[in-house]
Design a protein around this motif. Sequence first.
Motif, PDB file in Angstrom:
ATOM      1  N   ARG A  36     -15.390  25.309  29.170  1.00  0.00           N
ATOM      2  CA  ARG A  36     -16.836  26.052  29.278  1.00  0.00           C
ATOM      3  C   ARG A  36     -16.845  26.894  28.029  1.00  0.00           C
ATOM      4  O   ARG A  36     -16.044  27.765  27.610  1.00  0.00           O
ATOM      5  N   ALA A  37     -17.980  26.998  27.080  1.00  0.00           N
ATOM      6  CA  ALA A  37     -18.200  27.690  26.200  1.00  0.00           C
ATOM      7  C   ALA A  37     -19.548  28.414  26.181  1.00  0.00           C
ATOM      8  O   ALA A  37     -20.783  27.682  26.683  1.00  0.00           O
ATOM      9  N   ARG A  38     -19.771  29.784  25.931  1.00  0.00           N
ATOM     10  CA  ARG A  38     -20.945  30.377  26.009  1.00  0.00           C
ATOM     11  C   ARG A  38     -21.072  31.312  24.542  1.00  0.00           C
ATOM     12  O   ARG A  38     -20.214  31.980  24.301  1.00  0.00           O
ATOM     13  N   ILE A  39     -22.253  31.152  23.588  1.00  0.00           N
ATOM     14  CA  ILE A  39     -22.637  32.138  22.759  1.00  0.00           C
ATOM     15  C   ILE A  39     -23.632  33.125  23.096  1.00  0.00           C
ATOM     16  O   ILE A  39     -24.766  32.415  23.499  1.00  0.00           O
ATOM     17  N   ILE A  40     -23.583  34.272  23.136  1.00  0.00           N
ATOM     18  CA  ILE A  40     -24.588  35.220  23.434  1.00  0.00           C
ATOM     19  C   ILE A  40     -25.455  35.684  22.000  1.00  0.00           C
ATOM     20  O   ILE A  40     -24.903  36.136  21.369  1.00  0.00           O
ATOM     21  N   LEU A  41     -26.691  35.367  22.175  1.00  0.00           N
ATOM     22  CA  LEU A  41     -27.421  35.576  21.044  1.00  0.00           C
ATOM     23  C   LEU A  41     -28.490  36.873  20.929  1.00  0.00           C
ATOM     24  O   LEU A  41     -28.854  37.029  19.941  1.00  0.00           O
ATOM     25  N   ASN A  42     -28.632  37.227  22.108  1.00  0.00           N
ATOM     26  CA  ASN A  42     -29.526  38.415  22.481  1.00  0.00           C
ATOM     27  C   ASN A  42     -30.926  38.427  21.570  1.00  0.00           C
ATOM     28  O   ASN A  42     -31.219  39.279  20.858  1.00  0.00           O
ATOM     29  N   TYR A  59     -28.900  32.810  25.094  1.00  0.00           N
ATOM     30  CA  TYR A  59     -27.560  32.686  25.032  1.00  0.00           C
ATOM     31  C   TYR A  59     -27.811  30.857  25.038  1.00  0.00           C
ATOM     32  O   TYR A  59     -28.770  30.390  25.312  1.00  0.00           O
ATOM     33  N   LYS A  60     -26.541  30.172  24.409  1.00  0.00           N
ATOM     34  CA  LYS A  60     -26.418  28.967  24.521  1.00  0.00           C
ATOM     35  C   LYS A  60     -24.997  28.661  24.976  1.00  0.00           C
ATOM     36  O   LYS A  60     -24.127  29.260  24.898  1.00  0.00           O
ATOM     37  N   ASP A  61     -25.076  27.580  25.980  1.00  0.00           N
ATOM     38  CA  ASP A  61     -23.828  27.431  26.883  1.00  0.00           C
ATOM     39  C   ASP A  61     -23.630  25.824  26.948  1.00  0.00           C
ATOM     40  O   ASP A  61     -24.463  24.975  27.141  1.00  0.00           O
ATOM     41  N   TYR A  62     -22.393  25.333  27.037  1.00  0.00           N
ATOM     42  CA  TYR A  62     -22.119  24.150  27.654  1.00  0.00           C
ATOM     43  C   TYR A  62     -20.939  24.052  28.534  1.00  0.00           C
ATOM     44  O   TYR A  62     -19.762  24.782  28.469  1.00  0.00           O
ATOM     45  N   VAL A  63     -20.969  22.921  29.233  1.00  0.00           N
ATOM     46  CA  VAL A  63     -19.888  22.778  30.231  1.00  0.00           C
ATOM     47  C   VAL A  63     -19.368  21.366  29.662  1.00  0.00           C
ATOM     48  O   VAL A  63     -20.205  20.275  29.854  1.00  0.00           O
ATOM     49  N   ALA A  64     -17.973  21.309  29.528  1.00  0.00           N
ATOM     50  CA  ALA A  64     -17.396  19.678  29.116  1.00  0.00           C
ATOM     51  C   ALA A  64     -16.439  19.478  30.030  1.00  0.00           C
ATOM     52  O   ALA A  64     -15.297  20.272  30.329  1.00  0.00           O
ATOM     53  N   TYR A  72     -23.592  35.591  33.121  1.00  0.00           N
ATOM     54  CA  TYR A  72     -23.806  35.056  31.893  1.00  0.00           C
ATOM     55  C   TYR A  72     -22.895  35.686  30.936  1.00  0.00           C
ATOM     56  O   TYR A  72     -23.321  35.499  29.689  1.00  0.00           O
ATOM     57  N   THR A  73     -22.396  36.731  31.028  1.00  0.00           N
ATOM     58  CA  THR A  73     -21.330  37.548  30.267  1.00  0.00           C
ATOM     59  C   THR A  73     -22.067  37.787  29.130  1.00  0.00           C
ATOM     60  O   THR A  73     -21.674  37.933  27.956  1.00  0.00           O
ATOM     61  N   LYS A  74     -23.274  38.762  29.341  1.00  0.00           N
ATOM     62  CA  LYS A  74     -23.979  38.943  28.274  1.00  0.00           C
ATOM     63  C   LYS A  74     -23.410  40.418  27.676  1.00  0.00           C
ATOM     64  O   LYS A  74     -24.151  40.701  26.848  1.00  0.00           O
ATOM     65  N   PHE A  75     -22.594  41.009  28.186  1.00  0.00           N
ATOM     66  CA  PHE A  75     -21.715  42.161  27.513  1.00  0.00           C
ATOM     67  C   PHE A  75     -20.895  41.716  26.418  1.00  0.00           C
ATOM     68  O   PHE A  75     -20.566  42.672  25.626  1.00  0.00           O
ATOM     69  N   ALA A  76     -20.511  40.365  26.328  1.00  0.00           N
ATOM     70  CA  ALA A  76     -19.720  40.198  25.219  1.00  0.00           C
ATOM     71  C   ALA A  76     -20.531  39.119  24.066  1.00  0.00           C
ATOM     72  O   ALA A  76     -21.828  38.941  24.128  1.00  0.00           O
ATOM     73  N   SER A  77     -19.678  38.770  23.022  1.00  0.00           N
ATOM     74  CA  SER A  77     -20.484  38.076  21.962  1.00  0.00           C
ATOM     75  C   SER A  77     -20.248  36.567  22.029  1.00  0.00           C
ATOM     76  O   SER A  77     -21.223  35.875  21.778  1.00  0.00           O
ATOM     77  N   ASP A  78     -19.328  36.340  22.714  1.00  0.00           N
ATOM     78  CA  ASP A  78     -19.002  34.918  23.224  1.00  0.00           C
ATOM     79  C   ASP A  78     -18.065  34.704  24.409  1.00  0.00           C
ATOM     80  O   ASP A  78     -17.304  35.955  24.710  1.00  0.00           O
ATOM     81  N   TYR A  79     -17.826  33.795  24.764  1.00  0.00           N
ATOM     82  CA  TYR A  79     -17.096  33.342  26.128  1.00  0.00           C
ATOM     83  C   TYR A  79     -16.583  32.100  26.261  1.00  0.00           C
ATOM     84  O   TYR A  79     -17.337  31.308  25.650  1.00  0.00           O
TER      85      TYR A  79
END
Length: 287
Positions: free
Chosen positions: A72-78, A85-90, A43-50
Amino acid sequence: MKKFFCFLFFLCLISFLSAGVVPKPKEGMSAEQLIKIWDNIKYTKFASDYNSYSRVILISRNGAKRTRKAYRARIILNGKGGFEYKDYVAFIYPAAFKGLTILTWTYSDPNKEREQWLYLPSLKKARRASPSEDEDNFMGTVFTTEEITSWKPNYETYKLVGIKKFDGYVSNFDKKEYYEGVKCYVIEAFPKPERKVKMRSKRRLWLRKNDGCCIFQQVYDKNGKIYKVLFRSYREIGPNKYPTQIIVEGVDYRTKDISIVHMDEIHYDVGLKESNFTVEKLKKMKW
């Protein structure tokens, strides 16, 4: 004492993530600690977003192929606001699927169920997806919703089988053989009874010894027979050399169907806004 060391390990992970550094396996780690590293990579938690653009290729047992495209977009909120995190696939292609989106909010509290919505652009409505739907196939693929969007480490218990060399895997995407002879931690994952999993009895995960990336999964039915395998290839992306999934491939031995996701374009740390990860925002997006 065990709880104390687990707490220290968690703090170390947080410090790594805040610096943009990916934690790696170390000798003596437990199965649970190794799975936590894989969770951070998945879930790419090492980054701020993906975000990424991908092709989704569906191959039927007779060889017929269908191709879809997705964003696909994801924001890591820690922990911000209680979220991990919040994530969506469109889906953005073909026209019949354009705008079809699944949005997931995952909480930091491991005991709090994720929230998930399926947005249907033809109806301009979103419906909530229940955790009981996690075993359903994801958007017509052989992957389950849980495998793509909602799996969490605390859903299962783990047993470290040992360290073994991977036999290799020939991808249906490019016909190349991957990772033959690579040393892996082999971990068995058993669903907790409260999850009420209907299909599988366990998963066997192959995590690369050098970095914790899960390259292969074997999924077993209630009779102890493998009914599905999942393969993943990786590439290091960006100046921080983030380990990133490039090919995600699933083969269902029961139906002979194959699903492949290939990431064509990937970006990290681009400044995505949390306000974009709502149903109302998705309704306004133009794909």
